[in-house]
Structure formats: C-alpha cells, structure tokens
Design a protein around this motif. Structure first.
Motif, mmCIF file in Angstrom:
data_model
loop_
_atom_site.group_PDB
_atom_site.id
_atom_site.type_symbol
_atom_site.label_atom_id
_atom_site.label_comp_id
_atom_site.label_asym_id
_atom_site.label_seq_id
_atom_site.Cartn_x
_atom_site.Cartn_y
_atom_site.Cartn_z
ATOM 1 N N CYS A 199 -13.184 -13.310 -19.876
ATOM 2 C CA CYS A 199 -14.407 -12.719 -19.536
ATOM 3 C C CYS A 199 -14.392 -11.391 -19.662
ATOM 4 O O CYS A 199 -13.610 -10.475 -19.379
ATOM 5 N N CYS B 159 -11.222 -13.469 -15.200
ATOM 6 C CA CYS B 159 -11.520 -15.167 -15.452
ATOM 7 C C CYS B 159 -11.023 -15.332 -16.856
ATOM 8 O O CYS B 159 -11.521 -14.581 -17.886
ATOM 9 N N LYS C 225 -22.607 -14.245 -15.056
ATOM 10 C CA LYS C 225 -22.480 -13.365 -15.917
ATOM 11 C C LYS C 225 -21.436 -14.033 -17.130
ATOM 12 O O LYS C 225 -21.696 -14.100 -18.108
ATOM 13 N N PRO D 299 -17.402 -12.262 -7.660
ATOM 14 C CA PRO D 299 -17.918 -13.621 -7.158
ATOM 15 C C PRO D 299 -16.979 -14.578 -7.052
ATOM 16 O O PRO D 299 -16.756 -15.341 -6.248
ATOM 17 N N VAL D 300 -16.198 -14.736 -8.129
ATOM 18 C CA VAL D 300 -15.261 -15.792 -8.133
ATOM 19 C C VAL D 300 -13.967 -15.799 -7.005
ATOM 20 O O VAL D 300 -13.868 -16.740 -6.327
HETATM 21 S S1 SF4 Z 1 -16.118 -13.297 -11.591
HETATM 22 FE FE1 SF4 Z 1 -17.759 -13.525 -13.226
HETATM 23 S S2 SF4 Z 1 -17.831 -11.306 -14.060
HETATM 24 FE FE2 SF4 Z 1 -16.019 -11.560 -12.988
HETATM 25 S S3 SF4 Z 1 -14.526 -12.155 -14.577
HETATM 26 FE FE3 SF4 Z 1 -15.169 -13.954 -13.384
HETATM 27 S S4 SF4 Z 1 -16.784 -14.734 -14.513
HETATM 28 FE FE4 SF4 Z 1 -16.449 -12.856 -15.378
#
Ligand code: SF4
Ligand SMILES: Nc1nc2c(c(=O)[nH]1)N[C@H]1C(S)=C(S)[C@@H](COP(=O)(O)OP(=O)(O)OC[C@H]3O[C@@H](n4cnc5c(=O)[nH]c(N)nc54)[C@H](O)[C@@H]3O)O[C@H]1N2
Ligand SMILES: Nc1nc2c(c(=O)[nH]1)N[C@H]1C(S)=C(S)[C@@H](COP(=O)(O)OP(=O)(O)OC[C@H]3O[C@@H](n4cnc5c(=O)[nH]c(N)nc54)[C@H](O)[C@@H]3O)O[C@H]1N2
Ligand SMILES: [Mo]
Length: 722
Positions: free
Chosen positions: A9, A16, A46, A178-179
């Motif tokens: 990402c 991620c 996202k 968020p993850v």
């Molecule tokens: S938490 Fe969302 S924005 Fe951050 S790396 Fe993972 S998928 Fe990408």
C-alpha cells in the motif's frame, strides 16, 4: 488470467501488503495480502481503492519544462533531462553546490531516497537534503536517539496481542493507522485491555477508548511527567531496571516534584480524577504499549515529550519485553526507510551523523570518495531550506514526492521562497499540484505499484514491492530520473546502478554493523523469504524486539532519562488571537489529495474541508453551522466552512490538512500555521497556533472565485472533473 502479484500500500506507515491482479488498461483488483505480517489480509478503504488512483486524468504522464515557473510545456524525456542538467550546472558554476537543495519524501522507495542522498551529499557535495519527515517524524527520531542511543522503535506489531493496556498520545490511529488500530480494538474486546487516549478532540480513537483525556494542545509533557510522578510516589517503578540499565534517574525524580496532580489537571485542562484513573491504569498494566504521533511530534517540545514517554517506559522496565514498549507510529509508508538511508540534512546512511567525523570518514570510504569530500556541517532542514531560498542563498530546489506549497507551515513565506528560486524541479506522479505552479521542470514519476523497490514500516519491517501496473506515458521510477540527470551532468562515479535491486544491495551493505543493520537483505532475499524486520545483519542475530538484553546504543550502554521542564506553547492565545488552531487528518483522505481526490467512495465519506468548533464558542461568536469563516493568524488568513461539534474542546479549533489551493485559494490551514519549531528536532509546531475567527467577507479580488451559491468551488475533488 493474470495471477496475483505482491506489492505494498502506498499510503500509511502501517505498511500493509497487497495482492494485486492486473487487469490491462482497467484498474487492477486489489486485496489485502493474508501473508503480510502488518495486515494479515486486512485493508482500510484507502488501501483497498488504490487501484483507482493509477490511470487517472490528473496523472503526470510526460515531462514538462518552461522558462517561466508554472508555464510548462510537454517535453521529450531527453530534452527534459538536458534542460534540468544545464540549469543545475549553471547554478553550480555561478554559486557552488551549497546553492542546490533537495526536498525528498517518506513516500519514495528506499532505493530512490538512497540514490538522491548519495548523489547530493557524495557527488554534488551539498548537504541541503531534507524531507517531509522533518514535518512528521523528526521529534520522535531525535527523542528516541537521545533516550535510547538510536532512532527506530523497539517494538513489533505482535506486541499488540500481548499487551495489557494501551496509551495513545496525540494519535488518532483509528483514522490514520486503521489496520493497526483494529488489532488494538480486538485486544481490548477479547482481553479487556484498557485504552487511554490523550487528544484535545474526541476523535474516533478517543471515542473507542476506556478513558479520554482532552488535554490542552501542547501540554502532554505535563501529563507525562505527572503520570511518572504518581508511579514514583506509589512505588510502582522498577528500581532494579533503573539501577542496571539507565542513567540520570535522580535528576528526573527531582524534576517530577514540580508536577503534582493538581498542577497537571489544571495545566492540561482535565479532571483530576481522570488523571488519577490514567495513572492507576498505567501502574496496574505491566505490559503497556504507548503509541504517539503528530499530537506529540508537531509541537515545540516534541523531542522532550518523546523523551517523557520513553522515561515512563524506562522507569517501569517496560521496554524490550513482549507486549511492552514505546511505539512511535510512522506516518508515511517509507519514512523509516528514508531515515535508514540518511535522507535528512543531518544524517548519512546507517543512522550516521554528518557532524561525526568518524561517520563521515566511514561513508567516504564506503562511497570511494576522497577524505574530506562530504561537507562537514549539516545542511538546511525543511523550514531553513525555504528560508534560504527566500534569501537567495539557495538558488535551486529539487522536490521529489512532496507538495510543500500545500503542506509546509506558513505558506505565504514558502510561496515567496519558491517564487524567488531560479530553478524548481518537481518530480511528481500527478499534475497539477499546488507546487507545480512554481516549477520550471516537472518530471513524471512512476508510483510504487508501477516499480520494484522496498518500503520499511512502523515496526522496522522491510518489504519488497513488485511492479503490478505499467507506468503511464514517460513516467519512470524516481531514482531513474535522478541517475539520468546526474549522468548528463557528468557524475558517473558511484552512480552506475542497473536496477533498484542494485541500489538496495549497496544501501543494505552501508548499514552493516550499525544499529539499523539490514545487511542480510536483498531484493532476492525479500522475494524468497518475505517481509523482514531489522536488525537483520548478515553476521549476527536478527531481533523482533530491540533492547531485550537491556543494552542500549548509548556510549555506556545505558538508556538515558531526560529531565526537561514544560514550557508553554510558543503562541499562547491572547485577546487578539483567542483560539488555538490545531490541524490533522480524516480517515478517507491522504494529505494533499492528489491520489484520494480521485476516488469517489473516499470523497463521499469526507467531501469538503471545514473548521471544527465547540458549540459554546460558536454561540458566543454568533456563528452558524455551515457558515463560511475566515481564520486569521499573525501570518495570514485561511477560509473554511464552520462545523459546530461538541467533540472539540472549547477554545480549540481544528482544520483538516487535505484541502488546499487547488480546491479553493486560501483553503489550507497552512496559510496561518506557524513555522516555530522544536529546537532539537527542528520539526515545525503544526499542531498549535493562535488564531481569531471572523465571518467571511468577500474581497473584491476574490469575488470571481466564490460561487454565487456560497459553496466551496471544487477544482480538484469531484471525480471526473479534472
Ligand atoms: S492501514 Fe490503510 S492506508 Fe495504511 S497501509 Fe494499511 S491499507 Fe494502506
Ligand atoms: N487517513 C489518513 N491517514 C494517514 C495520513 C493521512 O493523510 N490520512 N497521513 C499519514 C501521516 S504522514 C501521518 S504523520 C500520520 C498522522 O497520524 P496522527 O498523528 O494520528 O494524525 P493527526 O490527525 O495529524 O494528529 C493526531 C491528533 O493529534 C491531536 N492533537 C493536536 N494537538 C495535540 C496536542 O497538543 N496533544 C495531543 N495529545 N494531541 C494533539 C489532534 O486533535 C489529532 O486528532 O497519519 C498517517 N496516516
Ligand atoms: N498544518 C499541517 N501541515 C502538515 C501536517 C499537519 O498535521 N498539519 N502534517 C505534515 C506531515 S506529517 C506530512 S508527512 C506532510 C505531508 O505533505 P506532502 O508530502 O506534501 O503530502 P502529499 O500530498 O502526500 O505529497 C506527496 C506528493 O508526492 C506525489 N507522489 C505520490 N507518489 C509519488 C511517487 O512515487 N513519486 C513521486 N515523485 N511523487 C509521488 C503526490 O502526488 C504528492 O504531490 O504534511 C505536513 N504538513
Ligand atoms: Mo507525516
């Protein structure tokens, strides 16, 4: 059918892993990589929609050049390379290498960061190389270096499932990481782990917490000193650890006497019983993870506050052990890789320092340079770089992967600086941006899904990305453009790489024997064995957690307690500027929206900018929901639409950072933010400045820009409009 390929990402520091199925000219299919340790298959909206940001109308597909800034015309690749090289040569001949600066980004691959840094500091001989990490991680980095002897967090993500309690300080991880935050939530639910959040706003993170401490902006140091004082008074510190592995506890303990509970509650503006409750939770949770980000880093005492977070962990022996430690969450996907590659004005690769003669000698030897080649003093940091441009001390700036005309504090000054520049080279993947308005050269970059390279995430984990899409038009990897221009200028020695894998090999070797040793790694290794945390030495043992043996990277091996008193924020509110403006992020947008502005699902979630204000303040000023307002500071004026919301403390107002000049002139909070900074890290205090709020009044020159309906006119938002 084409098979799924592994990549990463491009957004936040969670890092991620993605599995992507190419679909020809159509956006590729994207899902979370179940094997990646950062996300185990999960993604936030996202990351899941990143395929929709690749082949979009606002991609920069071809190189552009022009004699007048912003007036650019498409040029062939060769022509653009020659144009940039000749302009740079002219400036070098007339003013010397000290007139050239580089402004890099934590969103580039480690390979690009390493190449630019080597080219600038080793070949051109300018140390004016800094990056947007200065606005982001620099207080955390200097705090960790001072306390532990090295940058880089000691913990790993798997500590989340082992922790007994969580403490978020100035972090809205629910929206920004968020993850990772989802893992925290699961642990809270399953294990009943309590979670404390210190934030002046009741964010999504604070709403999910067991205890929210709505601290006044810039007072976290008081809170942290106060908490440690309670632990000391209750005799809940680890005397054995303090004795065996630290230094300067007596000095710190003496300072803590100045932070009694009443003083803390009053200064931070929080109820005393909530403060005491937080102290109890922390005292009772042997395995504590403390996360911090911009609410700490972007303050005038960001470094000291980082030290105070680490003090708390050292004094309780909660470091280097499963489920416990100070966890600086990284903002950008590869800010860690950039620091590893030494892309700051004071650094060299492998966490070496420019002002250390031995470190310079090591890099000169490694790079095959004559002794004395590397300039002995650190270059300009971000703010100083733009100041130097304004003074014409710096004549050229090469900006790669950042949009400073939107994201730097005190934009009126930054724009004056870029107008004064003789040469602005902007390497970006999108066009226009707020910054390309000042460019003489714009070079089209391949984004990370279109190239191979590596990123290093918040838990020091290095992952390999593979190209999963073809770059549009003439877009090329960032390091490729730099190499072509270097060659065109006659700089060949040490800059002849055939591939990103080649650059990585050299970078990895440069870290051998250093605290961030990754000399075992190569693209081939990462492709075969998957994402790997450093330290990953070719000789010696890897480690998931650092400092497990209580040995720190300081000269005597002991971690250091820092005893520094609180000083009030640089800009206290007064009669003329009665509010503190703070700034930050929303879940569905990424920074200046060059990417996320293309995704309608994300725009639907947060369609427009706003100024968030407490109902009591709005009532006093007789302002109404949705009303357009002006935000004035000592430096400038911004405009936005009012959002009245009890989730923000009275006296504090908030603006998201995502909407800038391309949306509507003066819509950026950085029109008014201060470039005052932390004296140690030189990170600007983007989280607090004094402002006044008044109803919007149309000025003559702006009348044309504002629609008659009075709504903000979108020039970079509505999908399909660009
Ligand atoms: S938490 Fe969302 S924005 Fe951050 S790396 Fe993972 S998928 Fe990408
Ligand atoms: N959705 C999304 N996620 C992102 C990004 C993005 O643009 N969008 N950007 C990435 C990057 S580069 C970064 S750096 C991170 C940033 O991640 P965060 O630091 O979590 O995000 P911010 O919203 O900048 O600031 C966090 C919080 O600090 C609070 N705050 C302000 N002043 C103070 C203070 O004095 N004390 C305390 N305790 N809190 C304060 C604000 O109210 C805000 O809620 O996010 C990363 N993730
Ligand atoms: N007031 C206020 N200001 C802030 C902050 C805040 O909290 N408050 N936060 C600060 C922080 S923490 C950060 S990190 C900065 C972020 O500020 P910026 O770095 O300016 O933000 P981005 O919009 O991510 O800019 C990245 C640019 O690189 C381009 N790009 C994307 N991928 C690539 C690529 O692979 N190669 C190249 N060459 N270009 C690419 C994008 O199109 C975009 O123009 O903002 C800072 N400014
Ligand atoms: Mo950041």
């Amino acid at each position: 059918m084409s098979k799924e390929l592994k990549t990463l990402c491009p957004y936040c520091g969670v890092g991620c892993g993605l599995l992507v199925t190419p679909e020809g000219a159509r956006p590729p299919k994207v899902r979370g990589d179940p094997e990646h340790p950062a996300n185990r298959g999960k993604l936030c909206p996202k990351g899941a929609s990143v395929g929709l940001t690749l082949n979009v109308p606002n991609r920069l597909r071809y190189a552009m050049v022009g004699d007048r800034p912003g007036r650019l015309q498409v040029a062939p690749v060769e022509g653009a390379i020659q144009f940039a090289a000749r302009r740079l040569e002219n400036i070098l001949q007339t003013h010397g290498p000290g007139a050239v600066g580089f402004y890099l980004s934590g969103q580039l691959t480690t390979e690009a960061q390493y190449f630019f840094n080597k080219f600038a500091k080793g070949s051109l001989r300018t140390n004016h190389v800094d990056s947007n990490s200065r606005l982001c991680m620099s207080s955390a980095a200097s705090g960790m270096s001072l306390s532990l002897g090295s940058d880089g967090p000691p913990v790993c993500y798997d500590d989340i499932e082992l922790a007994e309690a969580f403490f978020f300080i100035g972090s809205n991880a629910a929206e920004c990481h968020p993850v990772t935050f989802e893992r925290v939530l699961r642990r809270m639910k399953k294990f009943g782990a309590p979670c404390i959040v210190a934030d002046p706003r009741k964010t999504a993170t604070a709403a999910a917490a067991t205890l929210h401490l709505p601290v006044r902006p810039g007072t976290d140091l008081v809170l942290l000193n106060g908490l440690l004082r309670m632990l000391r008074d209750w005799d809940r510190v680890d005397h054995r650890f303090i004795e065996a592995h630290t230094q300067d506890w007596p000095e710190l303990s003496a300072l803590l006497d100045d932070y009694p509970a009443d003083f803390v509650a009053q200064t931070c503006g929080i109820p005393k019983q909530d403060f005491l409750k937080a102290a109890e939770i922390i005292a009772d949770s042997d395995r504590l993870l403390s996360f911090w980000t911009m609410g700490v880093n972007q303050t005038v005492q960001g470094t000291t506050t980082t030290n105070a977070i680490i003090n708390l962990h050292l004094a309780t022996g909660r470091i280097g052990r499963p489920g416990a430690g100070p966890f600086s969450l990284t903002g950008q996907p590869n800010a860690m890789g950039g620091r590893d590659a030494g892309y700051m004005a004071h650094l060299l690769p492998g966490y070496r320092r420019i002002n250390d003669p031995e470190h310079r000698r090591q890099m000169e030897q490694f790079w095959g340079l004559r002794p004395g080649t590397i300039v002995t003093s650190p270059g300009h940091d971000a703010v100083a770089m733009f100041d130097a441009l304004e003074r014409k001390e710096l004549r050229a700036i090469w900006i790669v992967g950042s949009n400073p005309a939107a994201s730097m504090p005190n934009l009126p000054r930054v724009c004056r600086a870029m107008e004064a520049a003789e040469l602005v080279i902007v390497q970006d993947a999108y066009y226009p941006t707020e910054t390309t308005r000042f460019a003489h050269v714009a070079l089209p970059a391949a984004v990370n899904l279109e190239q191979s390279g590596t990123f290093c995430n918040s838990e020091r984990c290095v992952s390999l990305m593979q190209p999963v899409a073809t770059p549009p038009g003439d877009a090329k990897p960032d390091w490729w453009w730099a190499q072509q221009i270097a060659w065109e200028m006659g700089f060949y020695a040490g800059l002849q790489f055939n591939s990103a894998a080649d650059i990585f090999d050299e970078f990895a070797r440069s870290t051998a024997g250093r605290p961030n040793d990754q000399s075992a790694l190569s693209h081939e290794w990462l492709a075969k064995r998957g994402p790997t945390q450093w330290p990953a030495p070719a000789l010696g043992r890897p480690a998931r957690r650092r400092y497990a043996d209580g040995q720190f990277h300081t000269p005597n091996g002991r971690a250091k307690f820092w005893a520094r008193p609180y000083t009030p924020p640089e800009e206290a509110p007064n009669e003329r500027f009665p509010f503190l403006l703070t700034t930050g992020r929303v879940a569905s947008q990424w920074h200046t929206r060059t990417k996320t502005g293309n995704v309608s699902q994300l725009n639907d979630l947060s369609p427009a900018p706003y100024l968030q204000m407490n109902p009591a303040d709005a009532a006093r000023l007789k302002l109404k929901e949705g009303q357009r307002v002006e935000i004035h500071s000592r430096r400038g004026r911004a405009i936005s639409d009012l959002r009245i919301d009890p989730a923000i403390s009275a006296g504090v107002v908030f603006m998201p950072i995502h909407w800038n000049d391309l949306w509507l002139p003066a819509s950026s909070p950085n029109e008014v933010t201060t470039d005052a900074m932390d004296a140690i890290s030189r990170q600007p205090a983007l989280k607090a400045c004094a402002v006044t709020i008044v109803p919007f009044a149309v000025r003559k020159e702006e009348a044309l820009e504002v629609s008659s309906a009075g709504s903000l006119v979108s020039t970079n938002g509505a999908p399909g409009e660009r």
